[in-house]
Design a protein around this motif. Structure first.
Motif, PDB file in Angstrom:
ATOM      1  N   VAL A   1       0.752  -1.206  -0.199  1.00 42.62           N
ATOM      2  CA  VAL A   1       0.201  -0.009   0.059  1.00 42.62           C
ATOM      3  C   VAL A   1       0.944   1.232  -0.081  1.00 42.62           C
ATOM      4  N   HIS A   2       0.530   2.209  -0.890  1.00 43.23           N
ATOM      5  CA  HIS A   2       1.494   3.443  -0.678  1.00 43.23           C
ATOM      6  C   HIS A   2       0.297   4.527  -1.191  1.00 43.23           C
ATOM      7  N   LEU A   3       0.831   5.511  -0.266  1.00 48.00           N
ATOM      8  CA  LEU A   3      -0.367   6.754  -0.393  1.00 48.00           C
ATOM      9  C   LEU A   3       0.478   7.984  -0.338  1.00 48.00           C
ATOM     10  N   VAL A   4       0.187   8.875  -1.392  1.00 46.59           N
ATOM     11  CA  VAL A   4       0.894  10.068  -1.513  1.00 46.59           C
ATOM     12  C   VAL A   4       0.006  11.310  -1.696  1.00 46.59           C
ATOM     13  N   GLU A   5       0.004  12.132  -0.678  1.00 47.11           N
ATOM     14  CA  GLU A   5      -0.549  13.500  -0.543  1.00 47.11           C
ATOM     15  C   GLU A   5       0.023  14.670  -1.235  1.00 47.11           C
ATOM     16  N   SER A   6      -0.802  15.552  -1.588  1.00 50.74           N
ATOM     17  CA  SER A   6      -0.424  16.789  -2.351  1.00 50.74           C
ATOM     18  C   SER A   6      -1.470  17.736  -2.224  1.00 50.74           C
ATOM     19  N   GLY A   7      -1.204  18.940  -2.338  1.00 53.21           N
ATOM     20  CA  GLY A   7      -2.157  20.024  -2.471  1.00 53.21           C
ATOM     21  C   GLY A   7      -2.055  20.932  -1.163  1.00 53.21           C
ATOM     22  N   GLY A   8      -1.271  20.652  -0.278  1.00 54.25           N
ATOM     23  CA  GLY A   8      -1.204  21.363   0.886  1.00 54.25           C
ATOM     24  C   GLY A   8      -0.569  22.811   0.525  1.00 54.25           C
ATOM     25  N   GLY A   9      -0.599  23.601   1.503  1.00 55.23           N
ATOM     26  CA  GLY A   9       0.137  25.106   1.266  1.00 55.23           C
ATOM     27  C   GLY A   9      -0.459  26.308   2.385  1.00 55.23           C
ATOM     28  N   LEU A  10      -0.363  27.379   2.062  1.00 52.59           N
ATOM     29  CA  LEU A  10      -0.424  28.478   2.992  1.00 52.59           C
ATOM     30  C   LEU A  10      -1.655  29.067   2.377  1.00 52.59           C
ATOM     31  N   VAL A  11      -2.591  29.487   3.089  1.00 52.45           N
ATOM     32  CA  VAL A  11      -3.856  30.146   2.663  1.00 52.45           C
ATOM     33  C   VAL A  11      -4.074  31.120   3.770  1.00 52.45           C
TER      34      VAL A  11
ATOM     35  N   GLY B   1     -10.576  31.712   5.705  1.00 52.46           N
ATOM     36  CA  GLY B   1     -11.652  31.900   4.820  1.00 52.46           C
ATOM     37  C   GLY B   1     -11.396  31.291   3.351  1.00 52.46           C
ATOM     38  N   GLY B   2     -10.305  30.862   3.166  1.00 51.35           N
ATOM     39  CA  GLY B   2      -9.728  30.512   1.805  1.00 51.35           C
ATOM     40  C   GLY B   2     -10.086  28.869   1.766  1.00 51.35           C
ATOM     41  N   SER B   3      -9.872  28.380   0.461  1.00 50.78           N
ATOM     42  CA  SER B   3      -9.959  26.973   0.336  1.00 50.78           C
ATOM     43  C   SER B   3      -8.719  26.337  -0.130  1.00 50.78           C
ATOM     44  N   LEU B   4      -8.619  25.178   0.108  1.00 51.45           N
ATOM     45  CA  LEU B   4      -7.447  24.155  -0.437  1.00 51.45           C
ATOM     46  C   LEU B   4      -8.230  22.745  -0.809  1.00 51.45           C
ATOM     47  N   ARG B   5      -7.840  22.207  -1.756  1.00 55.03           N
ATOM     48  CA  ARG B   5      -7.949  20.641  -2.097  1.00 55.03           C
ATOM     49  C   ARG B   5      -6.795  19.725  -2.089  1.00 55.03           C
ATOM     50  N   LEU B   6      -6.760  18.738  -1.093  1.00 58.21           N
ATOM     51  CA  LEU B   6      -5.997  17.969  -0.649  1.00 58.21           C
ATOM     52  C   LEU B   6      -6.085  16.868  -1.837  1.00 58.21           C
ATOM     53  N   SER B   7      -5.007  16.054  -2.164  1.00 56.06           N
ATOM     54  CA  SER B   7      -5.252  15.085  -2.932  1.00 56.06           C
ATOM     55  C   SER B   7      -4.278  13.731  -2.376  1.00 56.06           C
ATOM     56  N   CYS B   8      -4.915  12.690  -2.585  1.00 59.49           N
ATOM     57  CA  CYS B   8      -4.134  11.464  -2.009  1.00 59.49           C
ATOM     58  C   CYS B   8      -4.556  10.393  -3.346  1.00 59.49           C
ATOM     59  N   ALA B   9      -2.969  10.227  -3.930  1.00 60.85           N
ATOM     60  CA  ALA B   9      -2.729   9.016  -4.673  1.00 60.85           C
ATOM     61  C   ALA B   9      -2.565   7.568  -4.151  1.00 60.85           C
ATOM     62  N   ALA B  10      -3.402   6.813  -4.418  1.00 60.58           N
ATOM     63  CA  ALA B  10      -3.357   5.580  -3.780  1.00 60.58           C
ATOM     64  C   ALA B  10      -2.832   4.351  -4.624  1.00 60.58           C
TER      65      ALA B  10
ATOM     66  N   GLY C   1       0.374   7.982   4.445  1.00 57.60           N
ATOM     67  CA  GLY C   1       1.136   8.902   3.538  1.00 57.60           C
ATOM     68  C   GLY C   1       2.194   9.504   4.145  1.00 57.60           C
ATOM     69  N   GLN C   2       3.003  10.355   3.646  1.00 54.38           N
ATOM     70  CA  GLN C   2       3.926  11.282   4.156  1.00 54.38           C
ATOM     71  C   GLN C   2       3.551  12.587   5.063  1.00 54.38           C
ATOM     72  N   GLY C   3       2.360  12.833   4.458  1.00 56.02           N
ATOM     73  CA  GLY C   3       1.637  14.100   5.153  1.00 56.02           C
ATOM     74  C   GLY C   3       2.164  15.361   4.331  1.00 56.02           C
ATOM     75  N   THR C   4       0.973  16.473   4.325  1.00 51.61           N
ATOM     76  CA  THR C   4       1.241  17.449   3.406  1.00 51.61           C
ATOM     77  C   THR C   4       0.808  18.509   4.440  1.00 51.61           C
ATOM     78  N   GLN C   5       1.496  19.784   4.709  1.00 51.85           N
ATOM     79  CA  GLN C   5       1.538  20.792   5.701  1.00 51.85           C
ATOM     80  C   GLN C   5       0.332  21.661   5.137  1.00 51.85           C
ATOM     81  N   VAL C   6      -0.600  22.136   5.849  1.00 58.26           N
ATOM     82  CA  VAL C   6      -1.734  23.230   5.632  1.00 58.26           C
ATOM     83  C   VAL C   6      -1.436  24.053   6.594  1.00 58.26           C
ATOM     84  N   THR C   7      -1.377  25.394   6.196  1.00 56.69           N
ATOM     85  CA  THR C   7      -1.262  26.509   7.108  1.00 56.69           C
ATOM     86  C   THR C   7      -2.116  27.602   6.835  1.00 56.69           C
ATOM     87  N   VAL C   8      -2.964  28.118   7.794  1.00 55.65           N
ATOM     88  CA  VAL C   8      -4.055  28.978   7.607  1.00 55.65           C
ATOM     89  C   VAL C   8      -3.635  30.198   8.293  1.00 55.65           C
ATOM     90  N   SER C   9      -3.428  31.272   7.705  1.00 56.21           N
ATOM     91  CA  SER C   9      -3.245  32.607   8.467  1.00 56.21           C
ATOM     92  C   SER C   9      -4.429  33.329   8.873  1.00 56.21           C
TER      93      SER C   9
END
Length: 121
Positions: free
Chosen positions: A2-12, A15-24, A112-120
């Motif tokens: 089993v392998h999981l890879v996240e993407s889509g994190g970031g700084l927002v 009130g903003g939006s983000l979409r995280l993705s996980c490739a399985a 998965g390895q994780g993805t950072q989400v930071t909301v200011s």
């Protein structure tokens, strides 16, 4: 394997939006439940949302209900977490995780390895 890879994190901004993705990969998609778990800075990991394999039932922690939506594309073996109306308390490392059991029983054996989400603010 089993392998999981996240993407889509970031700084927002709040009130903003983000979409995280996980490739399985490495498992039959419908046989596993896939969830999102986050770890805020200095705190323990906490479940955010989960989609049970087979039934497709979805679950959310109370604090994200109405703001976050979990979805999947079985053909692409992708799981998504759409996060709207983000707040500073949503700041965390977000992990994609999978388990053979349904969401109500899952301990999540695979991560998965994780993805950072930071909301200011």
């Amino acid at each position: 394997e089993v392998h999981l890879v996240e993407s889509g994190g970031g700084l927002v901004q709040a009130g903003g939006s983000l979409r995280l993705s996980c490739a399985a990969s490495g498992f039959v998609f419908g046989d596993y439940s896939v969830g999102w778990v986050r770890q805020p800075p200095g705190k323990k990991r906490e479940g955010v949302s989960c989609m049970s394999g087979g039934s497709g039932s979805t679950y959310y922690r109370d604090s994200v209900k109405g703001r976050f939506t979990i979805s999947s594309d079985s053909a692409k073996k992708m799981v998504y977490l759409q996060m709207n109306s983000l707040q500073p308390e949503d700041t965390a490392v977000y992990y994609c995780a999978a388990d053979r059991k349904n969401c109500t029983q899952a301990n999540f054996d695979h991560w998965g390895q994780g993805t950072q989400v930071t909301v200011s603010s």
